[in-house]
Design a protein around this motif. Structure first.
Motif: not given
Length: 166
Positions: A43-56
């Motif tokens: 498994l490898f999770k692709i994650e942004q260094k600056v994630p998107y907001s928690a608000d949809y």
């Protein structure tokens, strides 16, 4: 023949068939874990260094902005190599009719020639959209198989659908 499940997923506030709900584990991550359990893949999770907001709604605006500017968000990390993997299961939610731009960042970071990519997505009504052809254009030289589209709010009851696809 080594296998990898690489996926982008987002928890926090999500859309579930007409309503918003907070979740701790994203739907695509749940699906990725199911696929890894069945196939024995890494498994490898692709994650942004600056994630998107928690608000949809804010997340939708941010992802739309990235799509319109053809952005390639910086990732927290990448696998050192994908050479040892012959098959890659690539997972993502559908954002604005395509994959999140971070998935494009991942795809453009490696040479996929001679590899097989099995796309899978979560959505709330759009299906795979044009993502299979988007992957073919981005991961040149890869064989891209028919993808799997699962309605995000039904992921937990989709094991038989996943097994049939695999």
């Amino acid at each position: 023949m080594a296998k990898l499940v690489a996926y982008f997923s987002r928890a926090d506030e999500n859309y579930f068939g007409g309503e918003m709900r907070y979740i701790k584990i994203g739907n695509t991550e749940k699906l990725a874990n199911m696929i890894a359990d069945i196939t024995g893949a890494d498994l490898f999770k692709i994650e942004q260094k600056v994630p998107y907001s928690a608000d949809y709604r804010t997340c939708v605006a941010e992802s739309k902005r990235d799509l319109q500017s053809n952005a390639r968000p910086e990732l927290k990390e990448l696998p050192a190599s994908i050479r040892e993997y012959d098959e890659i299961y690539l997972g993502y939610p559908i954002y604005c009719g395509t994959m999140p731009m971070a998935v494009y960042t991942f795809l453009e970071s490696f040479d996929f020639a001679g590899k097989t990519i099995h796309p899978f997505c979560t959505h709330e009504g759009s299906g795979l959209t044009s993502t299979e052809s988007d992957i073919r254009k981005t991961a040149k030289g890869a064989v891209v198989t028919k993808g799997l589209a699962v309605i995000g709010s039904t992921v937990e009851s989709s094991k038989s659908k996943v097994e049939s696809w695999l």
